[in-house]
Scaffold this motif. Sequence first.
Motif, mmCIF file in Angstrom:
data_model
loop_
_atom_site.group_PDB
_atom_site.id
_atom_site.type_symbol
_atom_site.label_atom_id
_atom_site.label_comp_id
_atom_site.label_asym_id
_atom_site.label_seq_id
_atom_site.Cartn_x
_atom_site.Cartn_y
_atom_site.Cartn_z
ATOM 1 N N TYR A 160 -1.835 5.170 -17.709
ATOM 2 C CA TYR A 160 -2.612 3.945 -17.491
ATOM 3 C C TYR A 160 -1.759 2.702 -17.229
ATOM 4 N N GLY A 161 -0.668 2.559 -17.928
ATOM 5 C CA GLY A 161 0.051 1.299 -18.047
ATOM 6 C C GLY A 161 0.570 0.673 -16.777
ATOM 7 N N PHE A 162 1.116 1.454 -15.875
ATOM 8 C CA PHE A 162 1.766 0.865 -14.707
ATOM 9 C C PHE A 162 0.836 0.711 -13.507
ATOM 10 N N TYR A 163 -0.293 1.376 -13.517
ATOM 11 C CA TYR A 163 -1.200 1.341 -12.370
ATOM 12 C C TYR A 163 -1.993 0.048 -12.313
ATOM 13 N N GLU A 164 -2.190 -0.416 -11.084
ATOM 14 C CA GLU A 164 -3.030 -1.578 -10.832
ATOM 15 C C GLU A 164 -3.998 -1.235 -9.713
ATOM 16 N N THR A 165 -5.176 -1.793 -9.767
ATOM 17 C CA THR A 165 -6.145 -1.600 -8.707
ATOM 18 C C THR A 165 -5.734 -2.430 -7.501
ATOM 19 N N VAL A 166 -5.781 -1.824 -6.320
ATOM 20 C CA VAL A 166 -5.487 -2.530 -5.087
ATOM 21 C C VAL A 166 -6.799 -3.136 -4.605
ATOM 22 N N GLU A 167 -6.856 -4.459 -4.565
ATOM 23 C CA GLU A 167 -8.100 -5.153 -4.243
ATOM 24 C C GLU A 167 -8.506 -5.006 -2.776
ATOM 25 N N ALA A 168 -7.625 -5.350 -1.881
ATOM 26 C CA ALA A 168 -7.944 -5.294 -0.456
ATOM 27 C C ALA A 168 -6.996 -4.299 0.191
ATOM 28 N N GLY A 169 -7.524 -3.495 1.038
ATOM 29 C CA GLY A 169 -6.676 -2.520 1.697
ATOM 30 C C GLY A 169 -7.077 -2.345 3.142
ATOM 31 N N GLU A 170 -6.226 -1.668 3.852
ATOM 32 C CA GLU A 170 -6.482 -1.376 5.248
ATOM 33 C C GLU A 170 -6.080 0.070 5.470
ATOM 34 N N VAL A 171 -6.872 0.782 6.219
ATOM 35 C CA VAL A 171 -6.532 2.162 6.553
ATOM 36 C C VAL A 171 -6.031 2.158 7.988
ATOM 37 N N GLN A 172 -4.813 2.639 8.153
ATOM 38 C CA GLN A 172 -4.189 2.668 9.472
ATOM 39 C C GLN A 172 -3.727 4.090 9.773
ATOM 40 N N LEU A 173 -3.745 4.423 11.060
ATOM 41 C CA LEU A 173 -3.191 5.683 11.540
ATOM 42 C C LEU A 173 -2.283 5.373 12.720
ATOM 43 N N VAL A 174 -1.212 6.155 12.867
ATOM 44 C CA VAL A 174 -0.269 5.938 13.961
ATOM 45 C C VAL A 174 -0.858 6.508 15.251
ATOM 46 N N SER A 175 -0.934 5.660 16.267
ATOM 47 C CA SER A 175 -1.501 6.031 17.561
ATOM 48 C C SER A 175 -0.555 6.957 18.321
ATOM 49 N N VAL A 176 -1.125 7.941 19.004
ATOM 50 C CA VAL A 176 -0.342 8.837 19.853
ATOM 51 C C VAL A 176 0.245 8.064 21.031
ATOM 52 N N VAL A 177 -0.480 7.075 21.530
ATOM 53 C CA VAL A 177 -0.067 6.316 22.710
ATOM 54 C C VAL A 177 1.023 5.296 22.381
ATOM 55 N N SER A 178 0.770 4.433 21.407
ATOM 56 C CA SER A 178 1.699 3.334 21.122
ATOM 57 C C SER A 178 2.755 3.684 20.070
ATOM 58 N N ASP A 179 2.550 4.738 19.320
ATOM 59 C CA ASP A 179 3.427 5.143 18.216
ATOM 60 C C ASP A 179 3.524 4.044 17.156
ATOM 61 N N GLU A 180 2.480 3.233 17.050
ATOM 62 C CA GLU A 180 2.386 2.163 16.055
ATOM 63 C C GLU A 180 1.115 2.358 15.231
ATOM 64 N N PRO A 181 1.131 1.923 13.956
ATOM 65 C CA PRO A 181 -0.079 2.016 13.133
ATOM 66 C C PRO A 181 -1.190 1.122 13.675
ATOM 67 N N GLU A 182 -2.413 1.664 13.721
ATOM 68 C CA GLU A 182 -3.585 0.909 14.148
ATOM 69 C C GLU A 182 -4.675 1.075 13.096
ATOM 70 N N PRO A 183 -5.396 -0.003 12.758
ATOM 71 C CA PRO A 183 -6.466 0.121 11.766
ATOM 72 C C PRO A 183 -7.630 0.949 12.305
ATOM 73 N N ILE A 184 -8.262 1.693 11.405
ATOM 74 C CA ILE A 184 -9.465 2.434 11.760
ATOM 75 C C ILE A 184 -10.616 1.873 10.925
ATOM 76 N N PRO A 185 -11.861 2.041 11.384
ATOM 77 C CA PRO A 185 -12.999 1.559 10.595
ATOM 78 C C PRO A 185 -13.191 2.422 9.348
ATOM 79 N N PHE A 186 -13.490 1.762 8.226
ATOM 80 C CA PHE A 186 -13.678 2.488 6.972
ATOM 81 C C PHE A 186 -14.627 1.729 6.058
ATOM 82 N N ASP A 187 -15.154 2.418 5.055
ATOM 83 C CA ASP A 187 -16.008 1.844 4.010
ATOM 84 C C ASP A 187 -15.579 2.423 2.670
ATOM 85 N N ASN A 188 -16.129 1.878 1.595
ATOM 86 C CA ASN A 188 -15.963 2.407 0.238
ATOM 87 C C ASN A 188 -14.503 2.622 -0.151
ATOM 88 N N PHE A 189 -13.670 1.648 0.120
ATOM 89 C CA PHE A 189 -12.239 1.759 -0.154
ATOM 90 C C PHE A 189 -11.957 1.537 -1.640
#
Length: 171
Positions: A27-56
Amino acid sequence: MNGKIIGSVIVLSGIIAGAALYYLQVYGFYETVEAGEVQLVSVVSDEPEPIPFDNFEAIDADSSPIRYRACFTTELSLSLLSETYVGLDGAAPRNAPGWFDCFDAEAIGAELNAGTALLFLSEKNIDFGVDRVVAITDDGRGYVWHELNDCGEKAYDGTIVGEECPRRDTE
C-alpha cells in the motif's frame, strides 16, 4: 524473567517490522494517477499517439519504474488497432496489488495467450530501460504496465549495456 522480557521485545519488534514491510510493499508507495492518457506508437510516424478511451484508472509509485498499472476501455476494434499501431510479442503483465481490482495479471496473460487480446507499444524508454506497453482485449478493455526492454534487462542484470542503448541519466 529478563529473558522473557528480552524475548518478548524481539518478537514484538519482528511483528511490527513485518507488518510495516507488508504495508509499505502493498500500500505505502502507491499513489493514484489522477489524469492519464493512453497512447500507442503509430506504424506510420513511429511516435506515440493518443487513442480515445474511457473509465481510466491508474496507480504508480516512485520507488520503481515498473510499478505503473492502468485500466481503461476503448471503442477501437482490434483489427483497426493492429493495422494502425506497433504490436509487440512476449511481454507478460506484472502482478498489481490485490486492492487494485481492475488489473488481474493472470487473466490478462490468459487473454494474450488465447489471442483475445493484443499487445501494443505505448512508449519506448519511458524511463531508462523501461517501455510502456498496452494490452487491449476484443471487448475493448485495456491494460497498461511497464516492461523492461533489452537495455533495461542488460542494465539490471549487470551485463554491459553497449552503444545501442540510450544514455542513462545519472541524477
